[in-house]
Design an enzyme around this catalytic site. Structure first.
Site, PDB file in Angstrom:
ATOM      1  N   CYS A   8       0.849  -1.194   0.000  1.00 33.96           N
ATOM      2  CA  CYS A   8       0.000   0.000   0.000  1.00 33.96           C
ATOM      3  C   CYS A   8       0.891   1.253   0.000  1.00 33.96           C
ATOM      4  CB  CYS A   8      -0.967  -0.038   1.179  1.00 33.96           C
ATOM      5  SG  CYS A   8      -2.298   1.179   1.092  1.00 33.96           S
ATOM      6  N   GLN A   9       0.698   2.164   0.946  1.00 32.51           N
ATOM      7  CA  GLN A   9       1.541   3.353   1.002  1.00 32.51           C
ATOM      8  C   GLN A   9       3.010   2.969   1.165  1.00 32.51           C
ATOM      9  OE1 GLN A   9       1.310   5.668   4.606  1.00 32.51           O
ATOM     10  NE2 GLN A   9       1.566   7.596   3.509  1.00 32.51           N
TER      11      GLN A   9
END
Length: 355
Positions: free
Chosen positions: A148-149
């Site tokens: 994800c991030q």
């Protein structure tokens, strides 16, 4: 073609009696369950920089891979999602297949972290963990998995230091932040992020969680709790439900300055696609990502739409690029039964061909 739904007084009474039995059973079940823990795999601290800790997972058998695998998760949730419980653990699957797995725990930001920047998270913390493992194993480069991030951080780091990353894996990682179906990007695009951060300082975790829940309000605020009634007589299922709820709401606050930079450079400026990302004083050029790349995305991901991840193919400079399409959502890719079979095996097979 299905016929009309028949609703009768008898059927309503039977359903009401069924719900009543479930609720009564729940009184006993909830007393039995108590507090729930998380993390199925033993781990040991091997490096620390302030609140940021690098852990090594200790498997039941010795690792056979000669290159360590470092996992960088997102800042907005805790990384134990990849090791939630014994039968829902991507980490356990990786260890069972011979990987030597490490995870970077960002900790909980507080007021003293208000002015941490993306450079701190990418160069100081992620880079510090990479350098520790390089020294520990006497290797010029390690394997890096960004989720994800954490995947945007891993991509940025790999572009800035391609010689230190042997193989790069990105999982449900946003790359193109301006796809039409990216609801978070639409919300963030017109945000006055300067006023937002100057007013709040660090961004409260409860505010971030509220945003994520409102992306699917019926599913996440109503449907799942109605569904809880159906499992109230099953202590194991209730325990699994509560463990997931604990993870969802165990969210750190976001360091204000890093949040400002991330929203501006990625959500608003679409920096990877525009080629405008700057970390510290260095420009990030994904064409410098020349190591092998495996990009894993989820087909039903409402937070990172598939097109947002698939954009990576046209931006990286490597000639060794592969994609894995997972049939599931943003959370299912970690905890579903299908994920336990498919994801660790795909990662390990791909790495084995390159290690």
């Amino acid at each position: 073609m299905a016929g009309p739904v028949r609703i009768t007084p008898e059927g309503i009474a039977e359903e009401a009696l069924k719900v009543q039995r479930k609720l009564l059973a729940g009184l006993t079940t909830l007393r039995e369950v108590g507090d729930v823990d998380y993390g199925a795999t033993p781990r040991e601290e091997v490096w620390r920089d302030g609140k940021v800790v690098l852990y090594r997972f200790v498997g039941a058998q010795a690792a056979t891979s000669r290159t360590p695998l470092l996992v960088a998760y997102a800042l907005v949730n805790r990384p134990y999602m990849i090791d939630l419980q014994a039968d829902r653990s991507i980490v356990a699957g990786l260890l069972a297949r011979g990987q030597d797995v490490y995870v970077l725990d960002w900790g909980y930001a507080d007021r003293s972290d208000r002015f941490l920047t993306l450079e701190d998270y990418i160069e100081r913390f992620l880079g510090g963990a990479v350098d520790h493992l390089r020294r520990r194993f006497g290797l010029p480069a390690i394997n890096l998995l960004g989720i994800c991030q954490g995947g945007t951080f891993a991509l940025s780091y790999a572009a800035l230091h391609p010689e230190r990353v042997r193989n790069l894996i990105t999982m449900v990682t946003p790359v193109d932040f301006h796809t039409d179906d990216n609801m978070l990007a639409h919300w963030a695009r017109d945000l006055d992020v300067d006023l937002f951060v100057e007013t709040l300082g660090n961004v409260p975790a409860d505010m971030m969680n509220a945003c994520y829940l409102m992306m699917k309000p019926w599913r996440l605020l109503v449907h799942k709790y109605v569904g809880l009634v159906d499992i109230l007589d099953d202590p194991k299922a209730v325990e699994d439900f509560l463990r997931m709820e604990k993870w969802i709401f165990d969210s750190p606050d976001q360091a204000g300055e890093a949040f400002r930079q991330f929203v501006r450079q990625f959500y608003q400026d679409n920096g990877f696609v525009a080629g405008s990302v700057v970390i510290g004083e260095r420009a990030v050029d994904l064409a410098q990502v020349t190591m092998p790349v495996l990009n894993i995305y989820a087909e039903q991901d409402h937070m990172v739409p598939p097109d947002a991840s698939r954009a990576l193919r046209g931006l990286v400079g490597t000639g060794d690029y592969a994609e894995l399409s997972f049939r599931g959502g943003h959370i299912g890719i970690y905890v579903s039964g299908r994920a336990q079979v498919q994801v660790p095996a795909a990662i390990c097979d791909w790495l084995a061909q390159r290690d």
